[in-house]
Design a protein around this motif. Structure first.
Motif, PDB file in Angstrom:
ATOM      1  N   ALA A 268      11.599   5.971  15.878  1.00  0.00           N
ATOM      2  CA  ALA A 268      12.917   5.344  15.972  1.00  0.00           C
ATOM      3  C   ALA A 268      12.827   3.826  15.829  1.00  0.00           C
ATOM      4  N   GLY A 269      13.657   3.284  14.950  1.00  0.00           N
ATOM      5  CA  GLY A 269      13.741   1.839  14.790  1.00  0.00           C
ATOM      6  C   GLY A 269      12.670   1.225  13.921  1.00  0.00           C
ATOM      7  N   PHE A 270      11.892   2.052  13.203  1.00  0.00           N
ATOM      8  CA  PHE A 270      10.845   1.549  12.313  1.00  0.00           C
ATOM      9  C   PHE A 270      11.122   1.984  10.872  1.00  0.00           C
ATOM     10  N   ALA A 271      10.777   1.112   9.923  1.00  0.00           N
ATOM     11  CA  ALA A 271      10.826   1.462   8.502  1.00  0.00           C
ATOM     12  C   ALA A 271       9.554   0.975   7.837  1.00  0.00           C
ATOM     13  N   TYR A 272       9.055   1.770   6.899  1.00  0.00           N
ATOM     14  CA  TYR A 272       7.875   1.408   6.106  1.00  0.00           C
ATOM     15  C   TYR A 272       8.291   1.418   4.645  1.00  0.00           C
ATOM     16  N   LEU A 273       8.353   0.225   4.033  1.00  0.00           N
ATOM     17  CA  LEU A 273       8.775   0.094   2.651  1.00  0.00           C
ATOM     18  C   LEU A 273       7.699  -0.599   1.832  1.00  0.00           C
ATOM     19  N   LEU A 274       7.595  -0.213   0.573  1.00  0.00           N
ATOM     20  CA  LEU A 274       6.725  -0.938  -0.331  1.00  0.00           C
ATOM     21  C   LEU A 274       7.340  -2.300  -0.626  1.00  0.00           C
ATOM     22  N   LYS A 275       6.485  -3.266  -0.853  1.00  0.00           N
ATOM     23  CA  LYS A 275       6.932  -4.658  -0.917  1.00  0.00           C
ATOM     24  C   LYS A 275       7.864  -4.924  -2.088  1.00  0.00           C
ATOM     25  N   ASP A 276       7.764  -4.129  -3.142  1.00  0.00           N
ATOM     26  CA  ASP A 276       8.660  -4.374  -4.269  1.00  0.00           C
ATOM     27  C   ASP A 276      10.105  -4.029  -3.945  1.00  0.00           C
ATOM     28  N   ARG A 277      10.355  -3.454  -2.757  1.00  0.00           N
ATOM     29  CA  ARG A 277      11.730  -3.184  -2.327  1.00  0.00           C
ATOM     30  C   ARG A 277      12.489  -4.477  -2.042  1.00  0.00           C
ATOM     31  N   VAL A 278      11.771  -5.591  -1.864  1.00  0.00           N
ATOM     32  CA  VAL A 278      12.447  -6.857  -1.643  1.00  0.00           C
ATOM     33  C   VAL A 278      13.358  -7.171  -2.826  1.00  0.00           C
ATOM     34  N   GLY A 279      12.967  -6.740  -4.018  1.00  0.00           N
ATOM     35  CA  GLY A 279      13.786  -6.959  -5.194  1.00  0.00           C
ATOM     36  C   GLY A 279      14.935  -5.985  -5.336  1.00  0.00           C
ATOM     37  N   ASP A 280      14.954  -4.938  -4.520  1.00  0.00           N
ATOM     38  CA  ASP A 280      16.030  -3.939  -4.538  1.00  0.00           C
ATOM     39  C   ASP A 280      16.852  -4.162  -3.272  1.00  0.00           C
ATOM     40  N   LEU A 281      17.834  -5.059  -3.374  1.00  0.00           N
ATOM     41  CA  LEU A 281      18.547  -5.513  -2.185  1.00  0.00           C
ATOM     42  C   LEU A 281      19.210  -4.371  -1.434  1.00  0.00           C
ATOM     43  N   GLU A 282      19.835  -3.444  -2.138  1.00  0.00           N
ATOM     44  CA  GLU A 282      20.541  -2.368  -1.451  1.00  0.00           C
ATOM     45  C   GLU A 282      19.570  -1.460  -0.696  1.00  0.00           C
ATOM     46  N   GLU A 283      18.386  -1.204  -1.281  1.00  0.00           N
ATOM     47  CA  GLU A 283      17.384  -0.390  -0.595  1.00  0.00           C
ATOM     48  C   GLU A 283      16.902  -1.096   0.664  1.00  0.00           C
ATOM     49  N   LEU A 284      16.659  -2.408   0.558  1.00  0.00           N
ATOM     50  CA  LEU A 284      16.197  -3.182   1.712  1.00  0.00           C
ATOM     51  C   LEU A 284      17.277  -3.255   2.777  1.00  0.00           C
ATOM     52  N   LEU A 285      18.515  -3.513   2.370  1.00  0.00           N
ATOM     53  CA  LEU A 285      19.612  -3.567   3.334  1.00  0.00           C
ATOM     54  C   LEU A 285      19.820  -2.215   4.013  1.00  0.00           C
TER      55      LEU A 285
ATOM     56  N   PHE B  77       0.821  -1.199   0.000  1.00  0.00           N
ATOM     57  CA  PHE B  77       0.000   0.000   0.000  1.00  0.00           C
ATOM     58  C   PHE B  77       0.862   1.259   0.000  1.00  0.00           C
ATOM     59  N   GLY B  78       0.701   2.100  -1.039  1.00  0.00           N
ATOM     60  CA  GLY B  78       1.440   3.342  -1.113  1.00  0.00           C
ATOM     61  C   GLY B  78       0.803   4.488  -0.343  1.00  0.00           C
ATOM     62  N   ASP B  79      -0.377   4.248   0.239  1.00  0.00           N
ATOM     63  CA  ASP B  79      -1.074   5.275   1.012  1.00  0.00           C
ATOM     64  C   ASP B  79      -0.319   5.531   2.312  1.00  0.00           C
ATOM     65  N   ALA B  80       0.049   6.795   2.549  1.00  0.00           N
ATOM     66  CA  ALA B  80       0.845   7.134   3.733  1.00  0.00           C
ATOM     67  C   ALA B  80       0.085   6.938   5.035  1.00  0.00           C
ATOM     68  N   LEU B  81      -1.232   6.743   4.973  1.00  0.00           N
ATOM     69  CA  LEU B  81      -1.978   6.504   6.209  1.00  0.00           C
ATOM     70  C   LEU B  81      -1.459   5.278   6.946  1.00  0.00           C
ATOM     71  N   PHE B  82      -1.007   4.282   6.190  1.00  0.00           N
ATOM     72  CA  PHE B  82      -0.448   3.094   6.832  1.00  0.00           C
ATOM     73  C   PHE B  82       0.890   3.414   7.492  1.00  0.00           C
ATOM     74  N   ALA B  83       1.687   4.256   6.845  1.00  0.00           N
ATOM     75  CA  ALA B  83       2.945   4.677   7.458  1.00  0.00           C
ATOM     76  C   ALA B  83       2.679   5.482   8.723  1.00  0.00           C
ATOM     77  N   PHE B  84       1.689   6.390   8.677  1.00  0.00           N
ATOM     78  CA  PHE B  84       1.333   7.157   9.869  1.00  0.00           C
ATOM     79  C   PHE B  84       0.943   6.223  11.010  1.00  0.00           C
ATOM     80  N   GLU B  85       0.234   5.145  10.672  1.00  0.00           N
ATOM     81  CA  GLU B  85      -0.186   4.186  11.693  1.00  0.00           C
ATOM     82  C   GLU B  85       1.029   3.517  12.338  1.00  0.00           C
ATOM     83  N   LEU B  86       2.010   3.145  11.529  1.00  0.00           N
ATOM     84  CA  LEU B  86       3.215   2.519  12.067  1.00  0.00           C
ATOM     85  C   LEU B  86       3.959   3.465  12.994  1.00  0.00           C
ATOM     86  N   PHE B  87       4.070   4.732  12.594  1.00  0.00           N
ATOM     87  CA  PHE B  87       4.870   5.700  13.342  1.00  0.00           C
ATOM     88  C   PHE B  87       4.055   6.467  14.387  1.00  0.00           C
TER      89      PHE B  87
END
Length: 222
Positions: free
Chosen positions: A108-125, A93-103
């Motif tokens: 501190a210590g949280f990240a919200y990434l779109l799932k296609d980042r799994v294919g971008d290893l450096e971004e995920l790392l 979900f690209g809707d920032a409401l989900f990110a707001f919910e996480l944060f």
């Protein structure tokens, strides 16, 4: 931060879960000490295995969690039980409401990434490294999409185009040096822009939240 980060992966799809495990372990920077399929198993694994970082899907079966927010609720529970464990939430979900919910209770210590980042290893790392040291990351696609259509009001409209560029890079978890390299600026120029952003958004020194991501959330909030 240890040379190799101990990680638990949580996703209810076996192939995604195992694919993520193998991708991460091939990097040499991550040891996947557990891979689970629901939010209840995730909480149990964190208690037993004490990882440095958790990577969890936003939606999973399990227990009395809110439907559709299982990964976010599990992240908050992990923060209560094991405050030092970083959590990367993967979402379709690209809707920032989900990110707001996480944060909602701290960044501190949280990240919200779109799932296609799994294919971008450096971004995920990069997100894994950030949360392992108490940093925070919001997927740049989420930020860019919102900033493109966001109707800024009040103090927020005072951000200059350069400050908005810096804000986008802050959302990626970049340091001032990293922002300077990306935008071809001096580090001192980036520092001035960052301090100006904090001042305009009312984020003064001494706050106990991660101000860089807090700045992004403040700018994008309704």
């Amino acid at each position: 931060m240890p040379d190799v980060l101990r990680t638990v992966v949580a996703d209810d799809h076996y192939l995604v879960r195992e694919g993520t495990r193998r991708l991460l372990e091939l990097s040499g920077e991550v040891e996947v000490v557990g891979a689970v399929g629901d939010a209840d198993e995730l909480i149990d694994a964190v208690g037993r295995l004490r990882p440095d970082v958790v990577i969890t899907d936003i939606r999973m079966p399990g227990g009395a969690w809110r439907p559709g927010f299982e990964g976010i609720d599990a992240a908050h529970r992990i923060r209560e039980l094991a405050p030092g464990v970083g959590v990367v939430v993967l979402s379709q979900f690209g809707d920032a409401l989900f990110a707001f919910e996480l944060f909602a209770h701290g960044t501190a210590g949280f990240a919200y990434l779109l799932k296609d980042r799994v294919g971008d290893l450096e971004e995920l790392l990069g997100a894994i490294r950030a949360v392992a040291t108490g940093g925070s990351v919001i997927d740049p696609k989420v930020v860019e999409g919102l900033m493109a259509r966001h109707d800024v009001r009040g103090e927020r409209e005072r951000l200059t185009p350069r400050e908005r560029d810096v804000l986008r890079e802050m959302a990626r978890g970049r340091s001032n040096g990293g922002i300077a390299r990306e935008l071809h600026l001096s580090v001192s120029s980036v520092e001035k822009n960052v301090n100006s952003i904090f001042t305009k958004l009312g984020l003064e020194p001494g706050t106990d939240v991660h101000r860089r991501v807090a700045a992004v959330l403040t700018y994008l909030s309704p």
